[in-house]
Design a protein around this motif. Structure first.
Motif, PDB file in Angstrom:
ATOM      1  N   GLN A  88       0.825  -1.201   0.000  1.00  0.00           N
ATOM      2  CA  GLN A  88       0.000   0.000   0.000  1.00  0.00           C
ATOM      3  C   GLN A  88       0.860   1.253   0.000  1.00  0.00           C
ATOM      4  O   GLN A  88       0.519   2.244  -0.637  1.00  0.00           O
ATOM      5  N   GLY A  89       1.977   1.175   0.716  1.00  0.00           N
ATOM      6  CA  GLY A  89       2.903   2.299   0.736  1.00  0.00           C
ATOM      7  C   GLY A  89       3.436   2.578  -0.651  1.00  0.00           C
ATOM      8  O   GLY A  89       3.538   3.730  -1.083  1.00  0.00           O
ATOM      9  N   ARG A  90       3.757   1.525  -1.354  1.00  0.00           N
ATOM     10  CA  ARG A  90       4.272   1.659  -2.725  1.00  0.00           C
ATOM     11  C   ARG A  90       3.226   2.337  -3.619  1.00  0.00           C
ATOM     12  O   ARG A  90       3.529   3.261  -4.381  1.00  0.00           O
ATOM     13  N   ALA A  91       1.999   1.846  -3.512  1.00  0.00           N
ATOM     14  CA  ALA A  91       0.928   2.399  -4.336  1.00  0.00           C
ATOM     15  C   ALA A  91       0.724   3.882  -4.016  1.00  0.00           C
ATOM     16  O   ALA A  91       0.594   4.711  -4.918  1.00  0.00           O
ATOM     17  N   TYR A  92       0.741   4.177  -2.733  1.00  0.00           N
ATOM     18  CA  TYR A  92       0.535   5.568  -2.312  1.00  0.00           C
ATOM     19  C   TYR A  92       1.683   6.446  -2.798  1.00  0.00           C
ATOM     20  O   TYR A  92       1.480   7.543  -3.314  1.00  0.00           O
ATOM     21  N   PHE A  93       2.882   5.935  -2.638  1.00  0.00           N
ATOM     22  CA  PHE A  93       4.068   6.663  -3.105  1.00  0.00           C
ATOM     23  C   PHE A  93       3.969   6.949  -4.597  1.00  0.00           C
ATOM     24  O   PHE A  93       4.204   8.077  -5.048  1.00  0.00           O
ATOM     25  N   ASP A  94       3.602   5.926  -5.355  1.00  0.00           N
ATOM     26  CA  ASP A  94       3.504   6.096  -6.803  1.00  0.00           C
ATOM     27  C   ASP A  94       2.495   7.187  -7.161  1.00  0.00           C
ATOM     28  O   ASP A  94       2.698   7.954  -8.089  1.00  0.00           O
ATOM     29  N   GLN A  95       1.426   7.229  -6.400  1.00  0.00           N
ATOM     30  CA  GLN A  95       0.381   8.194  -6.740  1.00  0.00           C
ATOM     31  C   GLN A  95       0.684   9.595  -6.249  1.00  0.00           C
ATOM     32  O   GLN A  95       0.141  10.562  -6.773  1.00  0.00           O
ATOM     33  N   CYS A  96       1.534   9.682  -5.249  1.00  0.00           N
ATOM     34  CA  CYS A  96       1.776  10.996  -4.641  1.00  0.00           C
ATOM     35  C   CYS A  96       2.995  11.716  -5.206  1.00  0.00           C
ATOM     36  O   CYS A  96       3.035  12.944  -5.226  1.00  0.00           O
ATOM     37  N   SER A  97       3.994  10.966  -5.647  1.00  0.00           N
ATOM     38  CA  SER A  97       5.253  11.646  -5.957  1.00  0.00           C
ATOM     39  C   SER A  97       5.114  12.618  -7.122  1.00  0.00           C
ATOM     40  O   SER A  97       5.685  13.705  -7.096  1.00  0.00           O
ATOM     41  N   GLU A  98       4.317  12.240  -8.111  1.00  0.00           N
ATOM     42  CA  GLU A  98       4.188  13.133  -9.263  1.00  0.00           C
ATOM     43  C   GLU A  98       3.440  14.426  -8.917  1.00  0.00           C
ATOM     44  O   GLU A  98       3.951  15.521  -9.199  1.00  0.00           O
ATOM     45  N   PRO A  99       2.269  14.327  -8.316  1.00  0.00           N
ATOM     46  CA  PRO A  99       1.589  15.573  -7.919  1.00  0.00           C
ATOM     47  C   PRO A  99       2.462  16.467  -7.051  1.00  0.00           C
ATOM     48  O   PRO A  99       2.464  17.693  -7.238  1.00  0.00           O
ATOM     49  N   LEU A 100       3.219  15.873  -6.162  1.00  0.00           N
ATOM     50  CA  LEU A 100       4.080  16.685  -5.306  1.00  0.00           C
ATOM     51  C   LEU A 100       5.128  17.420  -6.128  1.00  0.00           C
ATOM     52  O   LEU A 100       5.400  18.597  -5.895  1.00  0.00           O
ATOM     53  N   ALA A 101       5.690  16.706  -7.092  1.00  0.00           N
ATOM     54  CA  ALA A 101       6.692  17.347  -7.950  1.00  0.00           C
ATOM     55  C   ALA A 101       6.066  18.542  -8.677  1.00  0.00           C
ATOM     56  O   ALA A 101       6.702  19.589  -8.838  1.00  0.00           O
ATOM     57  N   HIS A 102       4.812  18.383  -9.077  1.00  0.00           N
ATOM     58  CA  HIS A 102       4.149  19.482  -9.772  1.00  0.00           C
ATOM     59  C   HIS A 102       3.954  20.692  -8.870  1.00  0.00           C
ATOM     60  O   HIS A 102       4.090  21.825  -9.303  1.00  0.00           O
ATOM     61  N   LEU A 103       3.633  20.415  -7.617  1.00  0.00           N
ATOM     62  CA  LEU A 103       3.468  21.527  -6.683  1.00  0.00           C
ATOM     63  C   LEU A 103       4.778  22.287  -6.505  1.00  0.00           C
ATOM     64  O   LEU A 103       4.798  23.511  -6.420  1.00  0.00           O
ATOM     65  N   ILE A 104       5.849  21.522  -6.461  1.00  0.00           N
ATOM     66  CA  ILE A 104       7.154  22.169  -6.311  1.00  0.00           C
ATOM     67  C   ILE A 104       7.472  22.995  -7.555  1.00  0.00           C
ATOM     68  O   ILE A 104       7.982  24.105  -7.482  1.00  0.00           O
ATOM     69  N   ASP A 105       7.123  22.422  -8.721  1.00  0.00           N
ATOM     70  CA  ASP A 105       7.331  23.161  -9.971  1.00  0.00           C
ATOM     71  C   ASP A 105       6.559  24.467  -9.964  1.00  0.00           C
ATOM     72  O   ASP A 105       7.058  25.504 -10.402  1.00  0.00           O
ATOM     73  N   ALA A 106       5.316  24.392  -9.475  1.00  0.00           N
ATOM     74  CA  ALA A 106       4.473  25.585  -9.458  1.00  0.00           C
ATOM     75  C   ALA A 106       5.127  26.685  -8.627  1.00  0.00           C
ATOM     76  O   ALA A 106       5.156  27.850  -9.024  1.00  0.00           O
ATOM     77  N   GLU A 107       5.675  26.270  -7.501  1.00  0.00           N
ATOM     78  CA  GLU A 107       6.338  27.259  -6.656  1.00  0.00           C
ATOM     79  C   GLU A 107       7.551  27.846  -7.358  1.00  0.00           C
ATOM     80  O   GLU A 107       7.797  29.046  -7.329  1.00  0.00           O
ATOM     81  N   GLN A 108       8.288  26.952  -8.011  1.00  0.00           N
ATOM     82  CA  GLN A 108       9.468  27.383  -8.760  1.00  0.00           C
ATOM     83  C   GLN A 108       9.075  28.438  -9.790  1.00  0.00           C
ATOM     84  O   GLN A 108       9.668  29.508  -9.876  1.00  0.00           O
ATOM     85  N   ALA A 109       8.044  28.103 -10.558  1.00  0.00           N
ATOM     86  CA  ALA A 109       7.580  29.011 -11.617  1.00  0.00           C
ATOM     87  C   ALA A 109       7.190  30.365 -11.028  1.00  0.00           C
ATOM     88  O   ALA A 109       7.513  31.412 -11.585  1.00  0.00           O
ATOM     89  N   LEU A 110       6.510  30.306  -9.894  1.00  0.00           N
ATOM     90  CA  LEU A 110       6.026  31.540  -9.286  1.00  0.00           C
ATOM     91  C   LEU A 110       7.166  32.423  -8.814  1.00  0.00           C
ATOM     92  O   LEU A 110       7.211  33.622  -9.108  1.00  0.00           O
ATOM     93  N   THR A 111       8.110  31.847  -8.107  1.00  0.00           N
ATOM     94  CA  THR A 111       9.189  32.660  -7.567  1.00  0.00           C
ATOM     95  C   THR A 111      10.119  33.129  -8.675  1.00  0.00           C
ATOM     96  O   THR A 111      10.774  34.156  -8.548  1.00  0.00           O
TER      97      THR A 111
END
Lengths: 300, 300
Positions: A61-84
């Motif tokens: 379950q951890g693996r499945a959750y990790f797989d589903q979460c890592s990409e959205p998180l990366a996008h959030l970080i990108d969004a912050e990058q773009a903004l700053t």
DNA sequence: ATTCTCTTTTGCACAAATGCAAAAATCGCT
DNA sequence: AGCGATTTTTGCATTTGTGCAAAAGAGAAT
């Protein structure tokens, strides 16, 4: 909803395969990382990581959750990058509202220079005497002459403006010079934004203040036109000093009632209250303050 | 990195166009929402929302940030949804490791019943005497006979098992009955997992404990076979009580050295330490404990 | 102009999270 | 088997964040 920061920590731990390396990379104590992951597991009611002091492995379950979460998180970080990023470099669209008086070559020239200096900035210019709602219209900057009523905006003084009563020698030929404001009633005046050939001029002299009704054959919407008609002898004009000082010195215009002038008007740059100014606005404000504008006088 | 929870709050505020409605939807005080958004803006160094007490509008940068963040956030919420869904219903793959002794009809029948009760569960059965690493192999459950060495696992006792020395009357005919464990050396024995016809039997009697080398003509890998060969008079077998009690009562087998038996062996269900068991594992454990297994004795 | 109402922000007492240090745990090595 | 090294977890003092209530701000209507 689970704590999003805990998710981010969990993902880092899963990526590094270690609490301590993840903690180091996140710049937080290992204990915090441990507790955050534990807390996430408790909130989810699921064991995500199977941990011993030597091995760390994801549960199914951890693996499945990790797989589903890592990409959205990366996008959030990108969004912050773009903004700053956009915050750092002066770029993007700058919406500016200026009164009609500024709708002339001299100001366009200034904006043009500014645009050449900052090629990544686009300007959207509103030339209108309407007092637009800066917030609702998402306008970055307004330039306003005279008093301000708007709240929730920041105002910076750019300069001041005084208007003198002037007329061309041609017009004055064969006429009695006015000796007090009321005498203007007997003269032709070159109006600004007049209605039905009428306008009201607000004049001051020392402590005295007078509102004088005037009328005349021509009215226009900017000082260039008022200046032109006054120079051609169509009547008395109330012109900003910056428009007539030269002519007065040369004798092309005569200043009337020299004890009187319009009240001192301040020119302001106004913009919505913001803790953080976009870089594009900051640089425009700097340029505006540095500009030796012929449309207003320096403050000192 | 900005606080992810603050981002979520900001997105909600942007969606609702109001601090108070967002706060209500998030179930937190308006003041917290206000502070979180403010804190996010400070961390980013960007004004995201232009707010008056009556109007709320996104700045250009706020709009861009919102657009980039709302989708990833939705994905994170989905991920959580997916995870807790699978947690609720007993479903999914259950990896089970059992010793070879359980590789027989009676156990298969049990698993078959279980599968029919929970049609959404699939079972992946490892029948092996290897002590697999549950964590590394991602195995949900193991059944183990005898002592446990593995750490970082949870063990639940399922039952116990005692083995008796038995032989068929046919075999004993014309032979001297053993009177002490060493006498077994002189007998044919039916071995379990023997090597080269040899094996070591561990026997106890009261406080005494003996390891006795034995040998015999046949060795097999499960008790069914040991039982069959013993019944057919091929030698002395060391059989779980559950396999020979009936035969002893019927006289089909004779118990030898009745003061001696194998040491008491506990049967455990073992699984990785988890704060939260997947539902599929929970129900399987329950079924296992409820099973009146002929392979072990109840604990009390 | 003044009051009314709705929304956001601030003050303050309390609860929760943080970070350091010490403890516990696991696995390799002798 | 026991020690050693490495990694995770726990205890506790301090900092940080939370939630309620009151204040401030901004339109709209009287």
């Amino acid at each position: 909803m689970a704590d999003l920061n805990d998710i981010a920590v969990f993902v880092k731990v899963a990526q590094y395969g270690s609490f301590s390396r993840a903690a180091h990379s996140l710049g937080m104590p290992v204990s915090t990382v441990s507790r955050k992951v534990t807390s996430l597991e408790e909130q989810l009611g699921v064991t995500l990581l199977q941990r011993t002091t030597r091995k760390l492995s994801l549960t199914a379950q951890g693996r499945a959750y990790f797989d589903q979460c890592s990409e959205p998180l990366a996008h959030l970080i990108d969004a912050e990058q773009a903004l700053t990023e956009t915050q750092k470099k002066p770029e993007g669209l700058l919406k500016i509202s200026v009164p009609v008086i500024l709708g002339q070559e001299i100001f366009y020239e200034f904006v043009s220079c500014f645009l050449k200096t900052y090629p990544d900035i686009q300007v959207d210019l509103f030339v209108t005497n309407l007092f637009l709602d800066l917030i609702a219209e998402n306008i970055d900057l307004g330039i306003r002459f005279g008093e301000l009523k708007d709240s929730s905006i920041v105002a910076q003084r750019l300069g001041k403006s005084v208007r003198y009563l002037v007329a061309a020698p041609d017009y004055l030929k064969g006429r009695a010079l006015p000796s007090k404001p009321e005498d203007l009633r007997e003269h032709q005046c070159v109006l600004l934004n007049g209605r039905n050939g009428d306008a009201e001029w607000h004049l001051v002299s020392g402590g005295k203040s007078v509102r004088q009704q005037v009328s005349g054959p021509v009215s226009s919407r900017d000082f260039d036109a008022v200046s032109a008609f006054t120079n051609r002898g169509h009547g008395i004009g109330l012109l900003p000093s910056t428009y007539c000082d030269d002519e007065i010195r040369r004798g092309a215009l005569i200043r009337l009632l020299p004890d009187w002038s319009s009240e001192e008007i301040f020119v302001h740059a106004v913009y919505p209250t913001r803790r953080f100014l976009p870089a594009r606005l900051q640089v425009f404000l700097d340029a505006l303050k540095a500009w030796k504008s012929p449309l207003w006088l320096p403050l000192h």
